[in-house]
Scaffold this motif. Sequence first.
Motif, PDB file in Angstrom:
ATOM      1  N   LYS A 291      -6.156 -10.155   0.758  1.00  0.00           N
ATOM      2  CA  LYS A 291      -5.496 -10.883  -0.304  1.00  0.00           C
ATOM      3  C   LYS A 291      -6.412 -10.853  -1.525  1.00  0.00           C
ATOM      4  CE  LYS A 291      -3.824 -15.539  -1.247  1.00  0.00           C
ATOM      5  NZ  LYS A 291      -3.656 -16.895  -0.722  1.00  0.00           N
ATOM      6  N   PHE A 292      -5.874 -10.397  -2.659  1.00  0.00           N
ATOM      7  CA  PHE A 292      -6.713 -10.342  -3.849  1.00  0.00           C
ATOM      8  C   PHE A 292      -6.569 -11.600  -4.680  1.00  0.00           C
ATOM      9  CE2 PHE A 292      -6.315  -5.808  -2.836  1.00  0.00           C
ATOM     10  CZ  PHE A 292      -7.663  -5.510  -2.734  1.00  0.00           C
ATOM     11  N   LYS A 293      -7.687 -12.010  -5.286  1.00  0.00           N
ATOM     12  CA  LYS A 293      -7.714 -13.202  -6.130  1.00  0.00           C
ATOM     13  C   LYS A 293      -8.167 -12.795  -7.526  1.00  0.00           C
ATOM     14  CE  LYS A 293     -11.052 -14.993  -3.783  1.00  0.00           C
ATOM     15  NZ  LYS A 293     -11.349 -13.874  -2.884  1.00  0.00           N
ATOM     16  N   ILE A 294      -7.951 -13.688  -8.471  1.00  0.00           N
ATOM     17  CA  ILE A 294      -8.401 -13.426  -9.847  1.00  0.00           C
ATOM     18  C   ILE A 294      -9.924 -13.268  -9.851  1.00  0.00           C
ATOM     19  CG2 ILE A 294      -8.616 -14.468 -12.140  1.00  0.00           C
ATOM     20  CD1 ILE A 294      -5.870 -15.765 -11.561  1.00  0.00           C
TER      21      ILE A 294
ATOM     22  N   LYS B 294      -6.905   4.109  -8.076  1.00  0.00           N
ATOM     23  CA  LYS B 294      -6.540   5.470  -8.449  1.00  0.00           C
ATOM     24  C   LYS B 294      -5.425   5.342  -9.471  1.00  0.00           C
ATOM     25  CE  LYS B 294      -5.351   9.869  -6.329  1.00  0.00           C
ATOM     26  NZ  LYS B 294      -6.473  10.659  -6.842  1.00  0.00           N
ATOM     27  N   LEU B 295      -5.682   5.820 -10.708  1.00  0.00           N
ATOM     28  CA  LEU B 295      -4.726   5.610 -11.792  1.00  0.00           C
ATOM     29  C   LEU B 295      -3.599   6.632 -11.738  1.00  0.00           C
ATOM     30  CD1 LEU B 295      -7.154   4.912 -14.751  1.00  0.00           C
ATOM     31  CD2 LEU B 295      -5.818   3.258 -13.453  1.00  0.00           C
ATOM     32  N   SER B 296      -2.436   6.194 -12.242  1.00  0.00           N
ATOM     33  CA  SER B 296      -1.311   7.111 -12.351  1.00  0.00           C
ATOM     34  C   SER B 296      -0.482   6.653 -13.546  1.00  0.00           C
ATOM     35  CB  SER B 296      -0.468   7.079 -11.080  1.00  0.00           C
ATOM     36  OG  SER B 296      -0.030   5.760 -10.853  1.00  0.00           O
TER      37      SER B 296
ATOM     38  N   THR C 143      -5.149  -2.478 -19.529  1.00  0.00           N
ATOM     39  CA  THR C 143      -4.624  -3.216 -18.380  1.00  0.00           C
ATOM     40  C   THR C 143      -3.819  -2.280 -17.491  1.00  0.00           C
ATOM     41  OG1 THR C 143      -4.470  -5.117 -19.810  1.00  0.00           O
ATOM     42  CG2 THR C 143      -3.346  -5.279 -17.709  1.00  0.00           C
ATOM     43  N   VAL C 144      -3.927  -2.480 -16.202  1.00  0.00           N
ATOM     44  CA  VAL C 144      -3.200  -1.645 -15.259  1.00  0.00           C
ATOM     45  C   VAL C 144      -2.408  -2.534 -14.309  1.00  0.00           C
ATOM     46  CG1 VAL C 144      -5.229  -1.514 -13.745  1.00  0.00           C
ATOM     47  CG2 VAL C 144      -3.438   0.205 -13.539  1.00  0.00           C
ATOM     48  N   ARG C 145      -1.178  -2.073 -13.982  1.00  0.00           N
ATOM     49  CA  ARG C 145      -0.361  -2.833 -13.043  1.00  0.00           C
ATOM     50  C   ARG C 145      -0.569  -2.302 -11.628  1.00  0.00           C
ATOM     51  NH1 ARG C 145       3.899  -0.969 -13.552  1.00  0.00           N
ATOM     52  NH2 ARG C 145       3.585   0.384 -15.358  1.00  0.00           N
ATOM     53  N   LEU C 146      -0.813  -3.206 -10.680  1.00  0.00           N
ATOM     54  CA  LEU C 146      -1.086  -2.789  -9.299  1.00  0.00           C
ATOM     55  C   LEU C 146      -0.216  -3.599  -8.358  1.00  0.00           C
ATOM     56  CD1 LEU C 146      -4.950  -3.017  -9.632  1.00  0.00           C
ATOM     57  CD2 LEU C 146      -3.691  -0.882  -9.534  1.00  0.00           C
ATOM     58  N   THR C 147       0.044  -3.041  -7.185  1.00  0.00           N
ATOM     59  CA  THR C 147       0.731  -3.832  -6.168  1.00  0.00           C
ATOM     60  C   THR C 147      -0.124  -3.842  -4.906  1.00  0.00           C
ATOM     61  OG1 THR C 147       1.880  -1.872  -5.454  1.00  0.00           O
ATOM     62  CG2 THR C 147       3.061  -3.322  -6.953  1.00  0.00           C
ATOM     63  N   ASN C 148       0.083  -4.854  -4.104  1.00  0.00           N
ATOM     64  CA  ASN C 148      -0.694  -4.994  -2.878  1.00  0.00           C
ATOM     65  C   ASN C 148       0.144  -5.755  -1.866  1.00  0.00           C
ATOM     66  OD1 ASN C 148      -3.047  -5.034  -1.158  1.00  0.00           O
ATOM     67  ND2 ASN C 148      -3.259  -7.189  -1.679  1.00  0.00           N
TER      68      ASN C 148
ATOM     69  N   LEU D   5      -0.006   2.267 -17.845  1.00  0.00           N
ATOM     70  CA  LEU D   5      -0.844   2.644 -16.706  1.00  0.00           C
ATOM     71  C   LEU D   5      -0.422   1.947 -15.416  1.00  0.00           C
ATOM     72  CD1 LEU D   5      -4.526   2.725 -17.975  1.00  0.00           C
ATOM     73  CD2 LEU D   5      -3.207   4.617 -17.022  1.00  0.00           C
ATOM     74  N   GLY D   6      -0.288   2.719 -14.361  1.00  0.00           N
ATOM     75  CA  GLY D   6      -0.083   2.136 -13.041  1.00  0.00           C
ATOM     76  C   GLY D   6      -1.193   2.658 -12.143  1.00  0.00           C
ATOM     77  N   GLY D   7      -1.181   2.225 -10.895  1.00  0.00           N
ATOM     78  CA  GLY D   7      -2.217   2.735 -10.012  1.00  0.00           C
ATOM     79  C   GLY D   7      -2.124   2.114  -8.644  1.00  0.00           C
ATOM     80  N   THR D   8      -2.924   2.642  -7.721  1.00  0.00           N
ATOM     81  CA  THR D   8      -2.988   2.060  -6.385  1.00  0.00           C
ATOM     82  C   THR D   8      -4.416   1.625  -6.089  1.00  0.00           C
ATOM     83  OG1 THR D   8      -3.192   4.328  -5.630  1.00  0.00           O
ATOM     84  CG2 THR D   8      -1.068   3.274  -5.285  1.00  0.00           C
ATOM     85  N   ILE D   9      -4.503   0.519  -5.367  1.00  0.00           N
ATOM     86  CA  ILE D   9      -5.818   0.001  -5.000  1.00  0.00           C
ATOM     87  C   ILE D   9      -6.350   0.801  -3.818  1.00  0.00           C
ATOM     88  CG2 ILE D   9      -7.057  -2.012  -4.140  1.00  0.00           C
ATOM     89  CD1 ILE D   9      -5.033  -3.751  -5.543  1.00  0.00           C
TER      90      ILE D   9
END
Lengths: 258, 371
Positions: free
Chosen positions: B96-99, B106-108, B80-85, B114-118
């Motif tokens: 707007k992202f939906k389930i 891009k993982l970091s 699982t990765v945590r993302l923000t938007n 794990l974090g990352g950016t969309i």
Amino acid sequence: MSTISGLGLVLMVLMIIIGGKQGWKSFLSIILNFGFLFMAVVMIAFHLPTLPVTLFTGVVILAITIFMGEDDLMTTQTAFYASLIVLIILILLIIPVEHFAMVQGFGEEDAEDLEGMSLFIGINFVDVAITTTVLSTLGAIAEAAMAISAGLTEIIEKHPDSTDKQLFRSGLSVGESIIGTTFNTLFFGFFGGFLALFIWFAGLGYSFGSIVNNKIFVSEMIMILVSFVGVILTVPITSLVMSKRKNKVDVDSTSKKE
Amino acid sequence: MKKFVNQHTIVVALIVIITGVLAMTFVTHDQGLYQRTIAQVQTVKNGKPQRQKDNFDNVDHLVNQSIKAKIMNGRYKGQTVRLTNQYSDSHAMDQKFKIGDQVFVKLSGSKHNLGGTIQDYKRDRVLVFLVWLVVVLLLLIMRFNGALALLSVLLNGVIFFLSIQLDLKMQATYVMLIFGSLSFVFAVLTLLIVQGPSKKMLATLGATTLGTAVAMGLSLLVFSLTHERGMYYESMQYVTQVPRPLFLAETLLGSLGAVMDESTDIVSTLFELKQLNPDVTAKSLFLSGRRVGQSIMGPLINVLFMIFMADTFTMSLLYLKNGNSWGYTFAMNMGLGTVQSLISGIGIVLAIPVASALAGILLGKRGAKIS
């Protein structure tokens, strides 16, 4: 004189020399279509609801293109009704497709053109993308509907007692004869205008995977594919409308005789 | 007989449904084919909308989303990765992202946190669906001719991409030469597929080439007479090479299909007339050709016009909302599109007399053969 007015003048003179009165009317139809298109941008900028604006502009542009392109009423009315039906079907297809594809607004490649602009304008660009896609298909629908309708009108004149089924078949065969060139008109029309973008993709070494998910590319492909769907659907729908209308005209003329 | 038709229909319907299901299953499970990491959104928490107003009094709302997504390919598959938007009401460059949405990330961060950016949204499903829809409709309604139309478009697409590679190899020095000769190759191939090798095809090809060439020449003459006043090449989008030749190449390619379309219609009609009445004169053929052309030129010019103009719609809207005048918005966004439409229009109109005259000369003589 600016280049646009110069070219416009040349086009007008040529259309009148070669097309006569019909040429003049066709030239006017292009000017009017431009006017309504620009008006659509302005109306949306004034926060009028996009879907009604799209429907209104779509119907008006179809009417202008069809009724100013040809004089024969049987041909134009059939083409108009058929293209309205196709327009409705396409809108019902485009709305979910655009919501699903999320290709609204601008892509990363637009960044340079957007410098210094405020993007938060409070108008939903998904709705604008729906408008754009609908508008881009209108010309193709109108043209195909007129070609099929004109072909069928001629067949009805030559063989007035052809049955509905025969008429439908004839419509399809007229469609088969135009589909190849119509597809190429659309292909070149869309891809030619995006030559610069494709050179960008190739020059910067975009992978196949990035291209088929790229916002601008997918948005362009949606337009071209939806136009294809529109043109294909126009063929049977125009044939059906023509056979329905022919029966109605037949009934009218026999009832008048009695 | 009736039963046979029904069976036939059932078979066709089954094939349509099965190919559709297969295509969609493939494209929803193709993450393994991608190099970039793809994740599927599992949970979304939306923040409070924040009102914002820009210098032009446009009101919008910004919303922050915190997203948990499951990685679907690569080394970290299944984690699982945590993302923000952040998205706005207008969605110009955000969404707007939906389930259930699939995104490129891009993982970091570390392996266990794990974090990352969309980076982008996965859009290939829509393309595959629409391609499937077009192919099915085309084959069901147009059968053999539909397949031919598809073939010619595919072939042109391949050549189009090859020629772009060539243009890059030559470092954009001979843009007009490459795309000019390319247009000719396109025309030859397309007409060979649509009409087959025949006298008819030669007449159509001649009309297409001559009509387009004269239109380009005439337009360049107008360009020099008006000193290209009001042509803002800097407003061209996605330019990585010298804009002017690129613009002309775009215009040439854009109009090619329509000019071919029209020449085909005229020449085909005249060949049919000759078949019905072998004694028809060159002059009456010419006049009939003109009549056919008159009724199709308007709609055809409108086809290209709507395509060229629709592409400028979104940017024009943004210009208007950023406090620009109508005139400036037109000049910077729609100006070049209008020039393209006008040049294409000139090509479409000129193809009428050229096609009619060529067919008239070829067929007008008594005893001239159709093939």
